[in-house]
Design a protein around this motif. Structure first.
Motif, PDB file in Angstrom:
ATOM      1  N   MET A   1       0.849  -1.199   0.000  1.00 33.03           N
ATOM      2  CA  MET A   1       0.000   0.000   0.000  1.00 33.03           C
ATOM      3  C   MET A   1       0.880   1.242   0.000  1.00 33.03           C
ATOM      4  O   MET A   1       1.892   1.300   0.690  1.00 33.03           O
ATOM      5  CB  MET A   1      -0.914   0.000   1.234  1.00 33.03           C
ATOM      6  N   ASP A   2       0.477   2.264  -0.759  1.00 36.28           N
ATOM      7  CA  ASP A   2       1.225   3.515  -0.821  1.00 36.28           C
ATOM      8  C   ASP A   2       0.815   4.434   0.326  1.00 36.28           C
ATOM      9  O   ASP A   2      -0.378   4.586   0.620  1.00 36.28           O
ATOM     10  CB  ASP A   2       0.965   4.226  -2.145  1.00 36.28           C
ATOM     11  N   VAL A   3       1.813   5.052   0.959  1.00 39.32           N
ATOM     12  CA  VAL A   3       1.593   5.961   2.080  1.00 39.32           C
ATOM     13  C   VAL A   3       2.406   7.228   1.827  1.00 39.32           C
ATOM     14  O   VAL A   3       3.533   7.157   1.309  1.00 39.32           O
ATOM     15  CB  VAL A   3       2.031   5.314   3.412  1.00 39.32           C
ATOM     16  N   LEU A   4       1.853   8.364   2.204  1.00 35.87           N
ATOM     17  CA  LEU A   4       2.566   9.638   2.079  1.00 35.87           C
ATOM     18  C   LEU A   4       2.946  10.141   3.464  1.00 35.87           C
ATOM     19  O   LEU A   4       2.083  10.251   4.346  1.00 35.87           O
ATOM     20  CB  LEU A   4       1.688  10.673   1.373  1.00 35.87           C
ATOM     21  N   SER A  43      -1.872  11.110  -7.669  1.00 38.08           N
ATOM     22  CA  SER A  43      -1.660   9.704  -7.297  1.00 38.08           C
ATOM     23  C   SER A  43      -2.951   9.115  -6.751  1.00 38.08           C
ATOM     24  O   SER A  43      -3.982   9.802  -6.674  1.00 38.08           O
ATOM     25  CB  SER A  43      -0.552   9.597  -6.240  1.00 38.08           C
ATOM     26  N   SER A  44      -2.886   7.846  -6.362  1.00 38.67           N
ATOM     27  CA  SER A  44      -4.051   7.179  -5.758  1.00 38.67           C
ATOM     28  C   SER A  44      -3.828   6.902  -4.277  1.00 38.67           C
ATOM     29  O   SER A  44      -4.504   6.060  -3.685  1.00 38.67           O
ATOM     30  CB  SER A  44      -4.331   5.866  -6.491  1.00 38.67           C
ATOM     31  N   TYR A  74     -11.689   9.444  -0.447  1.00 40.58           N
ATOM     32  CA  TYR A  74     -11.422   9.676   0.970  1.00 40.58           C
ATOM     33  C   TYR A  74      -9.980   9.297   1.275  1.00 40.58           C
ATOM     34  O   TYR A  74      -9.499   8.239   0.857  1.00 40.58           O
ATOM     35  CB  TYR A  74     -12.366   8.864   1.866  1.00 40.58           C
ATOM     36  N   ILE A  75      -9.302  10.154   2.011  1.00 35.63           N
ATOM     37  CA  ILE A  75      -7.916   9.911   2.404  1.00 35.63           C
ATOM     38  C   ILE A  75      -7.844   9.854   3.923  1.00 35.63           C
ATOM     39  O   ILE A  75      -8.290  10.784   4.614  1.00 35.63           O
ATOM     40  CB  ILE A  75      -6.981  11.005   1.849  1.00 35.63           C
ATOM     41  N   ALA A 229      -7.202  -3.735 -11.077  1.00 36.46           N
ATOM     42  CA  ALA A 229      -6.180  -2.872 -11.688  1.00 36.46           C
ATOM     43  C   ALA A 229      -6.478  -1.399 -11.423  1.00 36.46           C
ATOM     44  O   ALA A 229      -5.555  -0.581 -11.280  1.00 36.46           O
ATOM     45  CB  ALA A 229      -6.102  -3.138 -13.185  1.00 36.46           C
ATOM     46  N   GLU A 230      -7.755  -1.050 -11.340  1.00 38.42           N
ATOM     47  CA  GLU A 230      -8.139   0.336 -11.086  1.00 38.42           C
ATOM     48  C   GLU A 230      -8.044   0.684  -9.603  1.00 38.42           C
ATOM     49  O   GLU A 230      -7.876   1.853  -9.237  1.00 38.42           O
ATOM     50  CB  GLU A 230      -9.566   0.589 -11.569  1.00 38.42           C
ATOM     51  N   PHE A 231      -8.173  -0.346  -8.736  1.00 39.86           N
ATOM     52  CA  PHE A 231      -8.115  -0.121  -7.288  1.00 39.86           C
ATOM     53  C   PHE A 231      -7.059  -1.045  -6.691  1.00 39.86           C
ATOM     54  O   PHE A 231      -7.370  -2.056  -6.046  1.00 39.86           O
ATOM     55  CB  PHE A 231      -9.483  -0.394  -6.649  1.00 39.86           C
TER      56      PHE A 231
END
Length: 348
Positions: A1-4, A43-44, A74-75, A229-231
């Motif tokens: 999972m991507d995290v910022l 980004s997603s 939602y983030i 692929a989209e999520f």
């Protein structure tokens, strides 16, 4: 999972990023709120760890921007702060923060709080996606709604029993039980691609029609693969694909679409196979009467080791009373087509 990770302090930003990377997360970094918003817009990413006090745009401003609709998705926002007074927490919550972490933070606590955020995101994504796709299937088959509810509950009962048995050596945990119950409604999603004259035919299918009907497994898995692929963060879609593709495989290798056998069939699909078949047997259709639970039990048992995994059959026998309660709670309705044909009782 991507995290910022957003923090103007180099050391704090580096420690947070390294901690999360060691825990398996893909981490992007920003030095202030404006840079963070630019990254989020392009980004997603769905989870952010953001410092409260920063130049140019602080953490509260970032929260307000995110909750104002600047970004449609939602983030989940974890606010890093040295401000731990009750009035500060209230201010952060009002701005839109989901969680707080006091600096200097404990790396273990950081990972645990991010894990919680990930589970919440995945749970919400799973519920939305399953609901939307299942309603699509329901639009093609008037009985599908009740069928999906019953199959989901049957799967939950079977998986919960198997979790605490010795049959699968710890392969099942609470997440597996929840996920198989929640994703099982997508098992027949591929039927949206089947022509109505076949899907709703009020009688036995011809050989050619049955060949078309069998493609719903591949069609459904393909649609779910495109959705995945989209999520990319919706990890539950992997199980949903397996269920859609393999729930008509049989334990002895005589099923479709690939003729897999035994342990080569994913466990979730083996569980759904029994749940789906039981519901088809005990439901009334325009071309057949519902078969009573006692007779259904005999049919399931007679196919143990052939159609069904014997360990799943044993779980069914142990929990048969629960199956009957579920069946009575969501009674099937007679419909004009769809479902299993009398000459293909456990095949479609």
């Amino acid at each position: 999972m991507d995290v910022l990770v957003v923090d103007d302090e180099l050391v704090s930003r580096h420690i947070a990023a390294q901690t999360l990377e060691a825990a398996g997360y893909n981490v992007r970094r920003a030095v202030n709120g404006r840079e963070a918003l630019d990254i989020l817009l392009g980004s997603s990413i769905e989870l952010v760890i953001c410092d409260w006090n920063m130049p140019e745009m602080d953490g509260l401003e970032v929260c307000r921007h995110l909750r104002s609709g600047t970004i449609e998705r939602y983030i989940y926002m974890i606010l890093l702060t040295g401000n731990d007074r009750p009035e500060d927490i209230i201010m952060g919550l009002q701005a839109g923060a989901d969680e707080f972490l006091v600096k200097p933070f404990n790396p273990v606590e950081l990972v645990l709080r991010v894990n919680i955020g990930r589970r919440i995101i995945e749970q919400e994504s799973r519920a939305i996606t399953v609901f939307a796709l299942a309603r699509l299937a329901e639009s093609r088959d008037f009985e599908t709604g009740g069928h999906l509810k019953r199959v989901s509950q049957y799967c939950r009962v079977l998986a919960e029993y198997l979790r605490f048995s010795n049959a699968f050596d710890g392969q099942l945990d609470a997440d597996f039980v929840r996920m198989v119950a929640e994703t099982s409604p997508l098992h027949d999603i591929g039927k949206v691609a089947i022509p109505d004259f076949i899907l709703r035919k009020p009688g036995p299918l011809t050989v050619d029609e049955f060949a078309v009907m069998k493609t719903h497994t591949v069609q459904g898995a393909g649609a779910l693969a495109e959705t995945a692929a989209e999520f990319p963060n919706a990890s539950f879609l992997q199980m949903a694909q397996e269920i859609a593709l393999y729930h008509h495989e049989k334990f002895d290798g005589s099923g479709y679409p690939f003729g897999l056998a035994g342990e080569d069939i994913p466990l979730a699909a083996r569980i759904v196979a029994l749940a789906d078949a039981y519901d088809a047997i005990t439901s009334k259709r325009s071309y057949k009467e519902a078969i009573d639970p006692d007779r259904a039990r005999s049919l399931i048992v007679s196919d143990s080791g052939a159609h069904f995994d014997p360990r799943v059959v044993n779980a069914f026998l142990a929990m048969e009373d629960e199956f009957r309660v579920i069946h009575e709670s969501f009674p099937p309705a007679a419909i004009s087509g769809g479902g299993l044909r009398s000459n293909q009782l456990l095949s479609v």
